[in-house]
Design a protein around this motif. Structure first.
Motif, PDB file in Angstrom:
ATOM      1  N   ASP A 178       0.817  -1.218   0.000  1.00 29.36           N
ATOM      2  CA  ASP A 178       0.000   0.000   0.000  1.00 29.36           C
ATOM      3  C   ASP A 178       0.848   1.264   0.000  1.00 29.36           C
ATOM      4  OD1 ASP A 178      -2.230  -1.528   0.107  1.00 29.36           O
ATOM      5  OD2 ASP A 178      -2.814  -0.978   2.149  1.00 29.36           O
ATOM      6  N   ALA A 179       1.991   1.198   0.676  1.00 27.11           N
ATOM      7  CA  ALA A 179       2.823   2.402   0.807  1.00 27.11           C
ATOM      8  C   ALA A 179       3.693   2.617  -0.430  1.00 27.11           C
ATOM      9  CB  ALA A 179       3.691   2.307   2.059  1.00 27.11           C
ATOM     10  N   GLY A 180       3.563   1.737  -1.429  1.00 29.01           N
ATOM     11  CA  GLY A 180       4.269   1.970  -2.684  1.00 29.01           C
ATOM     12  C   GLY A 180       5.568   1.203  -2.860  1.00 29.01           C
ATOM     13  N   ALA A 181       5.727   0.106  -2.118  1.00 31.37           N
ATOM     14  CA  ALA A 181       6.954  -0.677  -2.263  1.00 31.37           C
ATOM     15  C   ALA A 181       7.065  -1.225  -3.682  1.00 31.37           C
ATOM     16  CB  ALA A 181       6.969  -1.829  -1.267  1.00 31.37           C
ATOM     17  N   THR A 182       8.281  -1.197  -4.233  1.00 32.47           N
ATOM     18  CA  THR A 182       8.509  -1.779  -5.556  1.00 32.47           C
ATOM     19  C   THR A 182       8.812  -3.265  -5.438  1.00 32.47           C
ATOM     20  OG1 THR A 182      10.803  -1.077  -5.320  1.00 32.47           O
ATOM     21  CG2 THR A 182       9.321   0.361  -6.583  1.00 32.47           C
ATOM     22  N   THR A 183       9.332  -3.671  -4.303  1.00 37.95           N
ATOM     23  CA  THR A 183       9.606  -5.081  -4.044  1.00 37.95           C
ATOM     24  C   THR A 183       9.144  -5.403  -2.634  1.00 37.95           C
ATOM     25  OG1 THR A 183      11.597  -4.989  -5.416  1.00 37.95           O
ATOM     26  CG2 THR A 183      11.424  -6.846  -3.895  1.00 37.95           C
ATOM     27  N   VAL A 184       8.439  -6.509  -2.459  1.00 36.25           N
ATOM     28  CA  VAL A 184       8.058  -6.996  -1.131  1.00 36.25           C
ATOM     29  C   VAL A 184       8.403  -8.475  -1.108  1.00 36.25           C
ATOM     30  CG1 VAL A 184       6.161  -7.418   0.475  1.00 36.25           C
ATOM     31  CG2 VAL A 184       6.171  -5.331  -0.904  1.00 36.25           C
TER      32      VAL A 184
END
Lengths: 464, 464
Positions: A308-314
């Motif tokens: 949700d916070a805009g991570a490009t990789t999780v």
């Protein structure tokens, strides 16, 4: 009182040997040099008197009684892994090396406490607790090399404070020796007591200036579940901090919540080419759970918040080896940072978590003002960052870096924070004291110091 | 300094009114009588000067500066629900009623803190936190009637300490007024700080003897799950305590862990005929979980431990109403106990949990020695019992009961414990101080008191 006690004679090692026949005393140049400082940039005074290695509380008591009568400064030391100069040598001082008092006295699984001497290495205590199915929660980055006494004297922090609190919150009671040699137990080993003032909490974090700690009783917890984590990479520092703040103030408190910006990642990659950190990211965040129940739900929640916070990789780290490799890379930040530009100085600010973004936004201005490069990483779950101020070999660059650290400390203070979240004051942070607290608060602390140590022999020149 | 400040004149309400025009001052016999004591057996001195009701920190500061200059004693008071006499009147004193400072200044859901004035009722603070999805953990039995300031001044305990700790562990920072009127903030509102000595922890639990608390910042936690509990009845006290000790030192820490013996049950039944306590049992134990995850496993584990320990009845309380009725019966123990024989005095001992059985075994001898009946109940998860010493109307019986309480305190101390787990010293426990702590510890505390309050105006005669 004898004439000896009232008429201080010049301190000499020969006189000490005669007065304290049982205490190991070492005034070899090698020993004095080795004990001159800690891991801070504070060099320590050049001419301490002697290194003393007491074997018991009684020996500490005899030594302090003598030192107090003769006005000889005493600097308590463990393995000197501190980074603020609290254990640095003082001219003419007895360097009180407590590493020979390294016994785990006992672990009581019914009362869930451990009793240990100050020289015990923190990870040894944790391992002994774990072997009984119990858990010693504090986990400073130095756990493998630092002593319990040093951790208590500096109220050590580390990565697990967001869930388990700082070292003070794990200390049940202390045996200490006062400046005049009096041996004192601060409180009973009960969970609750309101019989007196909280002398225990007062001595924790006093950096060896109030008393010498000779035995520590800590609380133990039930063993947690295995650690598992979620790593997130973000296009910006602001997004990364927004994500960690949402986790920290959410319903699923992680056991660790760490953050590094792109410069930290760059420094680690440069230092350790095969470190498990990404090639390109402006912010890195790690949320770890050790829950016995609901760990899977914790991980899912962390993943959702990162996304949700805009991570490009999780990405999950679910094996112990994988997570440990990531944590170890994080722990290598400080040594790595030295290589960024040539040299580096490390700050230790803490602010209310909601002010982390404002702090990070203020960093660029400090970089420009002092011509330094600043890398931001730390225990963001506690609002605690270790800004690494890197400087080139140019003339005057080091002095500018020191000024930049001071400016960052003041920025933190202006945001309702502190110049030291966990490293301590020691010698290094003394210049930041006046802006840290009101004159009345500092005055009270100095008077408490004088009350405990009227002759000013305990770690003089530090902390206040 | 003015002549006024250095030449104390006899205290008079008229002079106070002139010097402190903004402060509500009430010297009506009704007000003085109402504020003379707390809920302890300590009557309080008969001739306090006046009840003062400041509306702000500034007014507290003005009042203390005046009182300090004129050597007028000051007794801070909240709703006077304490049971040790800490808020009892002192002759000639200003009774500093802080209940008009009752504002919840703010709740910050991001930083998970609440800021409140000392007169806020504890359950109101808890409800305000809950309305934001957050949790104020301390839950003393008096939560519905006691003030936050009083809870902090006495380091209040209660039923939830086994999981969440005592009040001190929820206090982030304090605004206080020193004896000379100086307004002081003890530390920044960061989670971590090692910038100074722990003045916050020192003032918490100091029972109004070091400073007057004018604003409190507490930490909040994520809301826990709904409370559910397991009740166990046992044929003997020893079996009941063995069961609770196994739960307390096990891997599933309950949110509450309470115990009552057969005499407690009898007293409650007599007082409240329809209370949900059993007709016949020698020991009653209640283990409550508030886990968000794993609550079902917690309850199953509690049931198994109760059964293994020999419980004759094991019963779940899973609805909120059912559990609240049981908790309310437990809270009625103290008022109920008065009816056992006619009168009762209540102790507040704490021992290491492993010594609870030895303590309970020693009670019969005390009963015989002083011709009293003792009922044992309390927060056994913390090793904290409130022995209720019941006495008949016979001549001298009350004095014997007081001696029995003292003997129980000494028994706790001999077992490594304390005469007060959570009620405080106040006036009531002063006689037990000398056996509680070493002379050096008591001396240090008295000197800290003198350092904070050189003229001895703050709650004189209490605590030390």
């Amino acid at each position: 009182m004898t004439a000896l006690a009232t008429d201080p004679a010049p301190a000499s090692v020969a006189a000490l040997r005669a007065a304290l026949p049982g205490v190991v005393l070492d005034d070899s140049p090698t020993a004095l040099a080795a004990h001159r400082t800690d891991r801070s940039a504070m060099p320590g005074d050049p001419n301490p008197l002697v290194v003393a290695r007491p074997a018991s509380t009684e020996q500490v008591s005899q030594l302090l009684a003598y030192a107090n009568a003769h006005r000889i400064p005493v600097v308590p030391q463990g393995t000197r892994t501190g980074v603020a100069g609290a254990a640095s040598a003082v001219d003419g001082a007895i360097l009180l090396d407590l590493t020979a008092m390294d016994r785990i006295v006992g672990i009581d699984a019914d009362d869930m406490i451990a009793v240990a001497q100050p020289g015990v290495i923190v990870s040894d205590l944790a391992a002994a607790a774990a072997s009984r199915g119990l858990f010693y929660a504090p986990d400073p980055a130095s756990a493998q090399i630092s002593t319990l006494g040093g951790n208590v004297a500096t109220n050590a922090g580390g990565m697990r404070c967001i869930k388990y609190g700082v070292t003070r919150e794990s200390v049940r009671s202390l045996e200490v020796v006062l400046a005049d040699g009096t041996i004192l137990r601060t409180r009973p080993n009960t969970i609750k007591t309101v019989g007196g003032l909280d002398l225990t909490g007062l001595i924790v974090g006093s950096e060896g200036t109030l008393a010498v700690i000779t035995e520590i009783t800590v609380k133990l917890l039930p063993a947690p579940g295995p650690e598992r984590g979620v790593l997130g990479l973000f296009p910006s520092v602001a997004q990364g901090l927004a994500a960690t703040n949402r986790i920290a103030s959410g319903s699923r408190t992680p056991a660790r919540l760490e953050f590094m910006d792109g410069r930290c990642l760059e420094a680690i990659r440069k230092h350790i080419p095969d470190a498990p950190v990404p090639a390109e990211a402006n912010a890195w965040a790690l949320a770890v759970t050790d829950a016995r129940d609901g760990a899977e739900e914790d991980l899912t929640s962390f993943e959702e918040i990162f996304t949700d916070a805009g991570a490009t990789t999780v990405q999950r780290a679910t094996s112990a080896e994988e997570l440990e490799a990531i944590l170890e890379a994080r722990r290598q930040l400080q040594p790595s940072a030295r290589g960024l530009l040539g040299g580096s100085v490390e700050g230790d600010i803490a602010v209310p978590r909601s002010a982390l973004a404002a702090f990070s936004a203020g960093v660029a201005e400090v970089e420009n003002a002092y011509d330094v490069t600043i890398a931001l990483g730390g225990h963001v779950g506690d609002g605690n960052l270790h800004p690494i101020v890197a400087y080139t070999p140019a003339e005057g660059a080091r002095a500018r870096a020191d000024e930049a650290v001071m400016t960052l400390s003041r920025l933190a203070q202006e945001l309702g924070g502190t110049m030291s979240g966990e490293h301590g004051v020691g010698l290094e942070k003394l210049p930041a004291l006046d802006t840290e607290m009101a004159p009345a608060a500092l005055d009270l602390q100095r008077r408490i110091k004088a009350l405990f140590d009227p002759n000013g022999i305990l770690n003089p020149g530090k902390k206040y």
